[in-house]
Structures are given as structure tokens and as C-alpha cells.
Design a protein around this motif. Sequence first.
Motif, short mmCIF file in Angstrom:
data_model
loop_
_atom_site.label_atom_id
_atom_site.label_comp_id
_atom_site.label_asym_id
_atom_site.label_seq_id
_atom_site.Cartn_x
_atom_site.Cartn_y
_atom_site.Cartn_z
N ILE A 66 0.93 -1.11 -0.07
CA ILE A 66 0.07 -0.27 -0.04
C ILE A 66 0.71 1.20 0.06
O ILE A 66 0.63 2.31 -0.66
N ILE A 67 1.91 1.13 0.48
CA ILE A 67 2.93 2.46 0.82
C ILE A 67 3.26 2.66 -0.58
O ILE A 67 3.45 3.81 -1.14
N ASN A 68 3.96 1.61 -1.35
CA ASN A 68 4.57 1.55 -2.57
C ASN A 68 3.55 2.37 -3.70
O ASN A 68 4.10 2.81 -4.51
N ALA A 69 2.29 1.92 -3.30
CA ALA A 69 1.43 2.28 -4.35
C ALA A 69 0.77 3.78 -3.96
O ALA A 69 0.01 4.32 -4.71
N SER A 70 0.81 4.20 -2.75
CA SER A 70 0.38 5.44 -2.37
C SER A 70 1.15 6.69 -3.20
O SER A 70 2.32 6.71 -3.53
N SER A 71 0.58 8.02 -2.99
CA SER A 71 1.34 9.06 -3.71
C SER A 71 1.94 9.72 -2.37
O SER A 71 1.24 9.41 -1.24
N SER A 72 2.93 10.53 -2.68
CA SER A 72 3.50 10.84 -1.64
C SER A 72 2.79 11.82 -0.75
O SER A 72 3.16 12.21 0.33
N SER A 73 1.77 12.58 -1.25
CA SER A 73 0.70 13.30 -0.56
C SER A 73 -0.12 12.55 0.60
O SER A 73 -0.60 13.33 1.27
N GLN A 74 -0.11 11.36 0.24
CA GLN A 74 -1.14 10.47 1.16
C GLN A 74 -0.25 10.10 2.48
O GLN A 74 1.03 9.82 2.30
N LYS A 75 -1.22 9.90 3.50
CA LYS A 75 -0.38 9.18 4.57
C LYS A 75 -0.84 7.79 4.63
O LYS A 75 -2.32 7.46 4.65
N VAL A 76 -0.18 6.69 4.89
CA VAL A 76 -0.57 5.70 5.29
C VAL A 76 -0.31 5.26 6.77
O VAL A 76 0.72 5.37 7.06
N LEU A 77 -1.31 4.71 7.35
CA LEU A 77 -1.31 4.56 8.69
C LEU A 77 -1.29 2.93 8.95
O LEU A 77 -2.35 2.49 8.54
N GLY A 78 -0.59 2.31 9.80
CA GLY A 78 -0.46 1.07 10.02
C GLY A 78 -0.78 0.64 11.52
O GLY A 78 -0.30 1.43 12.30
N PHE A 79 -1.64 -0.45 11.66
CA PHE A 79 -2.24 -0.73 13.16
C PHE A 79 -1.77 -2.09 13.27
O PHE A 79 -2.25 -3.16 13.06
N PRO A 80 -0.36 -2.52 14.06
CA PRO A 80 0.07 -3.54 14.27
C PRO A 80 -1.05 -4.53 15.24
O PRO A 80 -1.33 -3.98 16.01
N ALA A 81 -1.16 -5.68 14.78
CA ALA A 81 -2.23 -6.48 15.34
C ALA A 81 -1.41 -7.38 16.31
O ALA A 81 -2.31 -8.33 17.25
N LEU A 82 -0.27 -7.07 16.62
CA LEU A 82 0.36 -8.18 17.39
C LEU A 82 1.86 -7.29 17.93
O LEU A 82 2.09 -6.44 17.45
N LYS A 83 2.29 -7.83 19.12
CA LYS A 83 3.51 -7.00 19.78
C LYS A 83 4.73 -7.48 18.96
O LYS A 83 4.97 -8.78 18.97
N ASN A 84 5.48 -6.94 18.16
CA ASN A 84 6.49 -7.26 17.26
C ASN A 84 7.34 -5.79 17.21
O ASN A 84 7.24 -5.20 16.39
N PRO A 85 8.56 -5.91 17.98
CA PRO A 85 9.23 -4.74 17.88
C PRO A 85 10.15 -4.61 16.61
O PRO A 85 10.70 -3.54 16.51
N GLN A 86 10.33 -5.62 15.77
CA GLN A 86 10.80 -5.59 14.64
C GLN A 86 9.99 -4.98 13.45
O GLN A 86 10.61 -4.86 12.40
N ILE A 87 8.92 -4.82 13.59
CA ILE A 87 7.89 -4.50 12.60
C ILE A 87 8.34 -3.41 11.52
O ILE A 87 8.37 -3.33 10.45
N HIS A 88 8.76 -2.21 12.39
CA HIS A 88 8.92 -0.92 11.46
C HIS A 88 10.11 -1.48 10.63
O HIS A 88 10.14 -1.12 9.60
N LYS A 89 11.05 -2.06 11.09
CA LYS A 89 12.48 -2.60 10.35
C LYS A 89 11.94 -3.56 9.39
O LYS A 89 12.48 -3.18 8.02
N ASP A 90 11.16 -4.47 9.61
CA ASP A 90 10.65 -5.31 8.51
C ASP A 90 10.03 -4.58 7.51
O ASP A 90 10.15 -4.90 6.20
N ILE A 91 9.26 -3.66 7.50
CA ILE A 91 8.60 -2.74 6.46
C ILE A 91 9.46 -2.07 5.72
O ILE A 91 9.57 -1.90 4.42
N CYS A 92 10.54 -1.66 6.57
CA CYS A 92 11.77 -0.82 5.74
C CYS A 92 12.21 -1.51 4.57
O CYS A 92 13.05 -1.14 3.81
N LYS A 93 12.12 -3.00 4.73
CA LYS A 93 13.02 -3.79 3.80
C LYS A 93 12.33 -3.42 2.35
O LYS A 93 12.92 -4.07 1.38
N PHE A 94 10.97 -3.24 2.44
CA PHE A 94 10.11 -3.38 1.28
C PHE A 94 9.73 -1.94 0.79
O PHE A 94 9.16 -1.77 -0.53
#
Length: 296
Positions: free
Chosen positions: A175-203
Motif C-alpha cells: 500500500i505504501i509503494n502504491a500510495s502517492s507521497s501526498s497521502q499518509k498510510v497508517l498501520g495498526f499492528p495486530a501483535l507485539k513485534n518490536p521488529q515490525i518497523h524494520k521489516d517494513i523498511c525492507k520493502f
Amino acid sequence: MLIEKKVINIKLNSQLYLKPEYDIHPIISGNKFRKLKYNIENLNKGNYSGILTFGGAFSNHIAATAAAGNILGIPTVGVIRGLELARNDKINPTLKSAVENGMKLEFISRKDYKNKNQDKFIKSLLKKYSEYYILSEGGTNNLAVKGCEEILSENDLIFDIVCCSVGTGGTISGIINASSSSQKVLGFPALKNPQIHKDICKFVKKSNWKLFCDYHFGGYAKVNSELIRFMNKFKMDFKITLDPVYTSKMIYGVFDLIKKEVISEKDKVLIIHTGGIQGIEGMNYYLKKNNFDLIL
Ligand SMILES: Cc1ncc(COP(=O)(O)O)c(C=O)c1O
């Protein structure tokens, strides 16, 4: 080939629209379809004997992979977290439907499951299932992200904010890759995962996104009566069923952020409903056993 149906956004009120990704396919719902699409295309190009993938007891990904395998005639193996689930009386509706769709389940301990991405562990699985296409937990990889880039259409560029639930991070990455840079994409993690930010940054390379990590309700597949009340009221108000593991927590979060004016009333918001409704039956079984209110 899996055939997808075009989904049409549903207006909830003057500010909020919902994209019913659960409508994309009668069985392989929501982001699971998007994640499998290019992986199955890739598998068909190679000489694979089947798909081997990973998941927990309520995993929508396990259910969807088994169903896709059944429809397309591809053998499937699910490596399931939790040896205790191997007992017949512990087989929940998600795993039962996977077996009915021809998936072979391999139960492993929670300790071993932590090694699921390590080469040594994968090699030991491949000894038994040689030539299988290995699909990581939640189905997330580059091809899954490519599929999830198709969630947003050009018409969705009118929205200021796009919201989605986060597990392994593949869906939000698309969704982030397909969004325009004027849009904001908000994510709501459904589990506790301290690595999740890093995981997304890989893509992703963009920075127009943010995670709200306070709406996991205690962790993966954990619920409380407040969340269940919210889901049931949402269904009464909008005639839309939410799933207890992902979308309910995300939409609860969106409503809360609107109430707290973190999301302004001027912002036009698109909520992505990524499916997962198959998990309700299993959750209700658990809720009934523990004398909780049930999901309607
Ligand atoms: C219904 C549903 N919504 C959202 C997600 C989160 O997706 P991802 O793991 O790509 O972050 C999942 C899990 O994969 C899911 O099953």
C-alpha cells in the motif's frame, strides 16, 4: 489461475470509506489473494512439487493457501506453531478447513518455530518436502508486496489517509509503494513485534507512513469484551463483519484516533478491510468456552 473480482469502496460516512478486499474472491479473501497471486505465478514457472508455508492456529494465510492449493491442484504443507495443536480435540475450524482442503499439517514446538527463517531449519524441512516452494509466514515476500501494490487503484488517490492492519508488514508495504507521497498510510499492528518497523523498511523507500502500536489488545489473536462489543456494534451500524485478529483492532484504532483528533475531521480516510472473516468461527469457539460474549 486465481480469478479476482473488482472491489468497490463502501461509504461509511462523509469522512470514512472502506475497501472490502474480502470481496476479491469467494474463498481466498483479502490480502491473502494479493499475496498468493504472483507467488503462484512464480511457482507455476518452476519445477515445484507444492507449497510449504508457516502459520499459527488462526492463520488466515494457512487457510487461504490450503484453499488455493485445492482449487489449483497444488499440494500444500502447513508448518504450524504449537505441538499441543496436534491433538485432535485442539484442531480448530481454521486448521480443520485447511486439512479438508488437502493441506498436510506439520506441528512444531513454539521454540522450533522461532527458527522458521533459518537456513538450517528450512533445509531440514526440504529433506522431507524436496522441491517445495517455500513461502514465509503470512505469505510475505517481494512478490506478495507486488500483489499488495494492487490494493490501491488510481481512484483511491483522492484519499488523504489510507489505514490498514499490520501483521508481518507485507500488506502495508504494498500500500505504501502504491500510495502517492501526498497521502499518509497508517498501520495498526495486530501483535507485539518490536521488529515490525524494520521489516517494513525492507520493502519500502517512502516515508509517508506511520505505525500506531497501541491497538493490539494484548497480542496476536487476543481479544477483550470491549473489542467484541465494538465489532458487534460496527456490524449493526454498517452491516460489515470485521475479523477479531486484524481488521477489528485497526478500525477500533481509526475510530479512536478520530475521537482524539489525531485524524482530523477534514481528512478523507480509506480503511482497507483485508478479510480474515474465516477466523470468527474459531474465535467464537474459544469465547464460548471462556464465557465471553460472542462475535455476531
Ligand atoms: C485479515 C488480515 N489482515 C491483515 C493482515 C496483515 O497482513 P501482513 O501480514 O501483510 O501485515 C493479515 C495477515 O497476514 C490478515 O490475515
